[in-house]
Scaffold this motif. Sequence first.
Motif, PDB file in Angstrom:
ATOM      1  N   ARG A  45      -8.446  -4.460  -9.925  1.00 49.90           N
ATOM      2  CA  ARG A  45      -7.199  -4.027 -10.568  1.00 49.90           C
ATOM      3  C   ARG A  45      -6.852  -2.590 -10.213  1.00 49.90           C
ATOM      4  O   ARG A  45      -5.686  -2.211 -10.214  1.00 49.90           O
ATOM      5  CB  ARG A  45      -7.300  -4.219 -12.083  1.00 49.90           C
ATOM      6  CG  ARG A  45      -7.363  -5.718 -12.471  1.00 49.90           C
ATOM      7  CD  ARG A  45      -7.841  -5.904 -13.895  1.00 49.90           C
ATOM      8  NE  ARG A  45      -6.969  -5.239 -14.852  1.00 49.90           N
ATOM      9  CZ  ARG A  45      -5.826  -5.748 -15.286  1.00 49.90           C
ATOM     10  NH1 ARG A  45      -5.436  -6.936 -14.877  1.00 49.90           N
ATOM     11  NH2 ARG A  45      -5.085  -5.095 -16.141  1.00 49.90           N
ATOM     12  N   ASN A  48      -4.826  -2.310  -6.775  1.00 49.52           N
ATOM     13  CA  ASN A  48      -3.355  -2.299  -6.736  1.00 49.52           C
ATOM     14  C   ASN A  48      -2.757  -1.563  -7.927  1.00 49.52           C
ATOM     15  O   ASN A  48      -1.622  -1.787  -8.294  1.00 49.52           O
ATOM     16  CB  ASN A  48      -2.774  -3.707  -6.570  1.00 49.52           C
ATOM     17  CG  ASN A  48      -2.908  -4.527  -7.811  1.00 49.52           C
ATOM     18  OD1 ASN A  48      -3.581  -4.120  -8.753  1.00 49.52           O
ATOM     19  ND2 ASN A  48      -2.253  -5.666  -7.840  1.00 49.52           N
ATOM     20  N   LEU A  50      -3.084  -1.611 -11.080  1.00 47.93           N
ATOM     21  CA  LEU A  50      -2.792  -2.147 -12.408  1.00 47.93           C
ATOM     22  C   LEU A  50      -3.579  -1.344 -13.432  1.00 47.93           C
ATOM     23  O   LEU A  50      -3.232  -1.284 -14.607  1.00 47.93           O
ATOM     24  CB  LEU A  50      -3.157  -3.634 -12.497  1.00 47.93           C
ATOM     25  CG  LEU A  50      -2.197  -4.606 -11.821  1.00 47.93           C
ATOM     26  CD1 LEU A  50      -2.670  -6.031 -11.957  1.00 47.93           C
ATOM     27  CD2 LEU A  50      -0.789  -4.478 -12.384  1.00 47.93           C
ATOM     28  N   ILE A  72       4.255   3.240  -5.581  1.00 45.84           N
ATOM     29  CA  ILE A  72       3.284   2.175  -5.796  1.00 45.84           C
ATOM     30  C   ILE A  72       3.927   0.798  -5.649  1.00 45.84           C
ATOM     31  O   ILE A  72       3.270  -0.157  -5.242  1.00 45.84           O
ATOM     32  CB  ILE A  72       2.578   2.340  -7.160  1.00 45.84           C
ATOM     33  CG1 ILE A  72       1.397   1.372  -7.280  1.00 45.84           C
ATOM     34  CG2 ILE A  72       3.536   2.177  -8.315  1.00 45.84           C
ATOM     35  CD1 ILE A  72       0.320   1.559  -6.260  1.00 45.84           C
ATOM     36  N   ASN A  73       5.222   0.713  -5.933  1.00 45.93           N
ATOM     37  CA  ASN A  73       5.881  -0.589  -5.805  1.00 45.93           C
ATOM     38  C   ASN A  73       5.921  -1.059  -4.349  1.00 45.93           C
ATOM     39  O   ASN A  73       5.782  -2.236  -4.057  1.00 45.93           O
ATOM     40  CB  ASN A  73       7.294  -0.525  -6.380  1.00 45.93           C
ATOM     41  CG  ASN A  73       7.272  -0.187  -7.857  1.00 45.93           C
ATOM     42  OD1 ASN A  73       6.489  -0.747  -8.613  1.00 45.93           O
ATOM     43  ND2 ASN A  73       8.115   0.757  -8.260  1.00 45.93           N
ATOM     44  N   ARG A  76       2.397  -2.247  -3.521  1.00 46.41           N
ATOM     45  CA  ARG A  76       2.053  -3.527  -4.133  1.00 46.41           C
ATOM     46  C   ARG A  76       2.695  -4.703  -3.403  1.00 46.41           C
ATOM     47  O   ARG A  76       2.186  -5.810  -3.447  1.00 46.41           O
ATOM     48  CB  ARG A  76       2.495  -3.540  -5.603  1.00 46.41           C
ATOM     49  CG  ARG A  76       1.579  -2.736  -6.505  1.00 46.41           C
ATOM     50  CD  ARG A  76       1.944  -3.003  -7.940  1.00 46.41           C
ATOM     51  NE  ARG A  76       1.150  -2.223  -8.875  1.00 46.41           N
ATOM     52  CZ  ARG A  76       1.676  -1.467  -9.830  1.00 46.41           C
ATOM     53  NH1 ARG A  76       2.982  -1.381  -9.949  1.00 46.41           N
ATOM     54  NH2 ARG A  76       0.894  -0.809 -10.655  1.00 46.41           N
ATOM     55  N   GLN A  77       3.845  -4.443  -2.735  1.00 46.29           N
ATOM     56  CA  GLN A  77       4.476  -5.521  -1.977  1.00 46.29           C
ATOM     57  C   GLN A  77       3.575  -5.994  -0.844  1.00 46.29           C
ATOM     58  O   GLN A  77       3.710  -7.102  -0.362  1.00 46.29           O
ATOM     59  CB  GLN A  77       5.814  -5.045  -1.409  1.00 46.29           C
ATOM     60  CG  GLN A  77       6.843  -4.786  -2.481  1.00 46.29           C
ATOM     61  CD  GLN A  77       8.110  -4.172  -1.921  1.00 46.29           C
ATOM     62  OE1 GLN A  77       8.445  -4.397  -0.765  1.00 46.29           O
ATOM     63  NE2 GLN A  77       8.809  -3.399  -2.718  1.00 46.29           N
ATOM     64  N   MET A  81      -1.750 -10.376  -5.367  1.00 42.50           N
ATOM     65  CA  MET A  81      -2.809 -10.482  -6.376  1.00 42.50           C
ATOM     66  C   MET A  81      -2.754 -11.858  -7.031  1.00 42.50           C
ATOM     67  O   MET A  81      -1.678 -12.358  -7.365  1.00 42.50           O
ATOM     68  CB  MET A  81      -2.608  -9.399  -7.430  1.00 42.50           C
ATOM     69  CG  MET A  81      -3.594  -9.446  -8.579  1.00 42.50           C
ATOM     70  SD  MET A  81      -4.734  -8.066  -8.495  1.00 42.50           S
ATOM     71  CE  MET A  81      -5.765  -8.380  -9.909  1.00 42.50           C
ATOM     72  N   PHE A  83      -4.420 -14.008 -10.231  1.00 46.39           N
ATOM     73  CA  PHE A  83      -5.107 -13.716 -11.483  1.00 46.39           C
ATOM     74  C   PHE A  83      -5.910 -14.922 -11.973  1.00 46.39           C
ATOM     75  O   PHE A  83      -5.602 -16.070 -11.650  1.00 46.39           O
ATOM     76  CB  PHE A  83      -4.092 -13.347 -12.568  1.00 46.39           C
ATOM     77  CG  PHE A  83      -3.275 -12.130 -12.247  1.00 46.39           C
ATOM     78  CD1 PHE A  83      -3.665 -10.872 -12.687  1.00 46.39           C
ATOM     79  CD2 PHE A  83      -2.112 -12.237 -11.499  1.00 46.39           C
ATOM     80  CE1 PHE A  83      -2.913  -9.752 -12.387  1.00 46.39           C
ATOM     81  CE2 PHE A  83      -1.353 -11.124 -11.192  1.00 46.39           C
ATOM     82  CZ  PHE A  83      -1.749  -9.880 -11.644  1.00 46.39           C
ATOM     83  N   ASN A  87      -0.830 -16.552 -14.575  1.00 46.59           N
ATOM     84  CA  ASN A  87       0.349 -15.736 -14.896  1.00 46.59           C
ATOM     85  C   ASN A  87       1.603 -16.154 -14.149  1.00 46.59           C
ATOM     86  O   ASN A  87       2.366 -15.323 -13.685  1.00 46.59           O
ATOM     87  CB  ASN A  87       0.069 -14.244 -14.629  1.00 46.59           C
ATOM     88  CG  ASN A  87      -1.049 -13.709 -15.491  1.00 46.59           C
ATOM     89  OD1 ASN A  87      -1.409 -14.336 -16.495  1.00 46.59           O
ATOM     90  ND2 ASN A  87      -1.606 -12.572 -15.126  1.00 46.59           N
ATOM     91  N   ALA A 150       2.202 -15.118  -4.335  1.00 45.34           N
ATOM     92  CA  ALA A 150       1.738 -13.840  -3.782  1.00 45.34           C
ATOM     93  C   ALA A 150       1.990 -13.785  -2.276  1.00 45.34           C
ATOM     94  O   ALA A 150       2.402 -12.752  -1.747  1.00 45.34           O
ATOM     95  CB  ALA A 150       0.258 -13.637  -4.097  1.00 45.34           C
TER      96      ALA A 150
ATOM     97  N   GLN B 135       2.154 -11.389 -17.747  1.00 40.84           N
ATOM     98  CA  GLN B 135       3.455 -11.585 -17.116  1.00 40.84           C
ATOM     99  C   GLN B 135       3.938 -10.295 -16.463  1.00 40.84           C
ATOM    100  O   GLN B 135       4.423 -10.303 -15.337  1.00 40.84           O
ATOM    101  CB  GLN B 135       4.480 -12.057 -18.157  1.00 40.84           C
ATOM    102  CG  GLN B 135       4.202 -13.447 -18.674  1.00 40.84           C
ATOM    103  CD  GLN B 135       4.430 -14.500 -17.600  1.00 40.84           C
ATOM    104  OE1 GLN B 135       5.445 -14.492 -16.930  1.00 40.84           O
ATOM    105  NE2 GLN B 135       3.462 -15.367 -17.423  1.00 40.84           N
ATOM    106  N   ALA B 138       1.725  -9.633 -13.452  1.00 32.46           N
ATOM    107  CA  ALA B 138       2.046 -10.468 -12.304  1.00 32.46           C
ATOM    108  C   ALA B 138       3.302  -9.950 -11.612  1.00 32.46           C
ATOM    109  O   ALA B 138       3.361  -9.848 -10.384  1.00 32.46           O
ATOM    110  CB  ALA B 138       2.238 -11.916 -12.747  1.00 32.46           C
ATOM    111  N   SER B 141       2.546  -6.713  -9.877  1.00 30.14           N
ATOM    112  CA  SER B 141       1.655  -6.891  -8.728  1.00 30.14           C
ATOM    113  C   SER B 141       2.428  -7.406  -7.509  1.00 30.14           C
ATOM    114  O   SER B 141       1.988  -7.232  -6.380  1.00 30.14           O
ATOM    115  CB  SER B 141       0.502  -7.835  -9.064  1.00 30.14           C
ATOM    116  OG  SER B 141       0.925  -9.180  -8.984  1.00 30.14           O
ATOM    117  N   LEU B 142       3.579  -8.028  -7.751  1.00 31.81           N
ATOM    118  CA  LEU B 142       4.397  -8.483  -6.632  1.00 31.81           C
ATOM    119  C   LEU B 142       5.221  -7.343  -6.037  1.00 31.81           C
ATOM    120  O   LEU B 142       5.828  -7.494  -4.989  1.00 31.81           O
ATOM    121  CB  LEU B 142       5.338  -9.601  -7.090  1.00 31.81           C
ATOM    122  CG  LEU B 142       4.670 -10.940  -7.406  1.00 31.81           C
ATOM    123  CD1 LEU B 142       5.602 -11.825  -8.209  1.00 31.81           C
ATOM    124  CD2 LEU B 142       4.257 -11.640  -6.120  1.00 31.81           C
ATOM    125  N   GLY B 143       5.246  -6.228  -6.747  1.00 31.63           N
ATOM    126  CA  GLY B 143       5.967  -5.067  -6.248  1.00 31.63           C
ATOM    127  C   GLY B 143       7.252  -4.773  -6.996  1.00 31.63           C
ATOM    128  O   GLY B 143       8.045  -3.939  -6.583  1.00 31.63           O
TER     129      GLY B 143
END
Lengths: 240, 234
Positions: A45, A48, A50, A72-73, A76-77, A81, A83, A87, A150, B135, B138, B141-143
């Motif tokens: 975690r 990325n 989190l 960070i966005n 993260r692309q 990830m 889970f 989720n 993902a 949620q 998730a 985490s996709l950006g």
Amino acid sequence: MIRVIDIHKSFGKLEVLKGINCRIAPREVVCVIGPSGSGKSTLLRCINQLEAVNSGQIFIDEQEITSRHTDINKIRQQVGMVFQLFNLFPHRTTLENITLAPMKIKGIPKDEAEDIANELLRKVGLTDKSSVYPNQLSGGQKQRVAIARALAMQPKVMLFDEPTSALDPEMVGEVLEVMKDLAYEGMTMAVVTHEMGFAREVGHRVLFMDEGIIMEEGTPAQIFDNPHNVRTQSFLSKVL
Amino acid sequence: MSPVPLIFGSNIIDSFLAINGLQVVIKNLPYLLEGAVLTLQITTLSVLFGMILGLFGGLFKLAKNPILYAISTAYIDFFRGTPLYVQILLLYFGILPLLLDATPFVAAVIVCSLNCGAYTAEIVRAGIQAVEKGQMEAARSLGMTNRQAMSYVILPQAYKIVIPPLINEFIAVLKDTSLVAVISAEELTLRGKLLYSAYFEAAWIWGAVALVYFIMTKTLSLLGDYVERRMATE
């Protein structure tokens, strides 16, 4: 591809990560094993963001993600990830779960995003489920959709946080099968798992974590057949 | 005098009054219903503005930004921590005259909106927090940015959670608008009061007022049930 340098992470007074150093090379599959509470998931975690680290640095593709100045966005692309509890977005169909991020983040047109999504659904063997909602899927199907979701962002790295731990035993195989295909295609992967068979067969390298540090690392053969650390030996004797 | 004729006599008077009271109500029904229309107007506008205020109040309450958090907390605390009656008096007589030339109707809408917004903010906050933590993770985490995650993932799920308490809040607003009678907004309660002072038919007039309120709130709650059922099957 990923470099983790001396990261520390505490939740209140509990220090979960006590100085972790590791590297993941491009196209490498690294499996992280260890008892629960050892900090495996927290490490993933942190990769990325989190969870924010207390100290130390993490680099992805030579970009320091632990720096304040990093978007960070954007990072993260490139880091998918998966889970433990899937989720999935319950208010969206399978297809929409997969197309949402590419459309909204990358601005990919709908039909193009759907083409990508359908291709991914074919890959994870769920072509017939594209219009159903997540609550109509089995656990194994949910997790395969989550993997497709993902992948839709075309990440360079995939992180798996105990992807099969919440599944009924007969569904573990179908998810591992998808992950195996991904590994053979050359995806860079970090997998926190209790599936020792997967780690041995698919992993290039295995990290054994306990009490917030990496106790031992090596090839699956080294770790499983000839562990040096006493902790590794006692852990493996319990799970194998 | 024996008690018997008295009782007899009072019964006659009662029944006489009853007919008279009913006639008063029937004759003045349009007058009362006009008041009900105003009640509905105040309610609808207040709920509309209250929802906008509540959405931002709730989001700000969850914001990391300390200023936004402080503003929404102060706002919510004040409007939930003081009686609406006092808020109406304070704003209409104390604060609004300094800012604008507000008619009782406008003042009623402003106060009821602010009050409704405070309660809605708490409903929105609770609704957002009721969406599983995974949620947001998730989505991020996709950006997605926080804002994208909120609008595409969290809020669409939160809105289903908040519908039942929101309907409750709307019903409460509708009933609470009766308090704006104090600043002479001629809604249903004030019309009832005026009618009462003309005819003194307490039971009939207030009974009729109560019935009209009840019909409106019951309609709202039936509407709420319908929406809930439709969402459950979705």
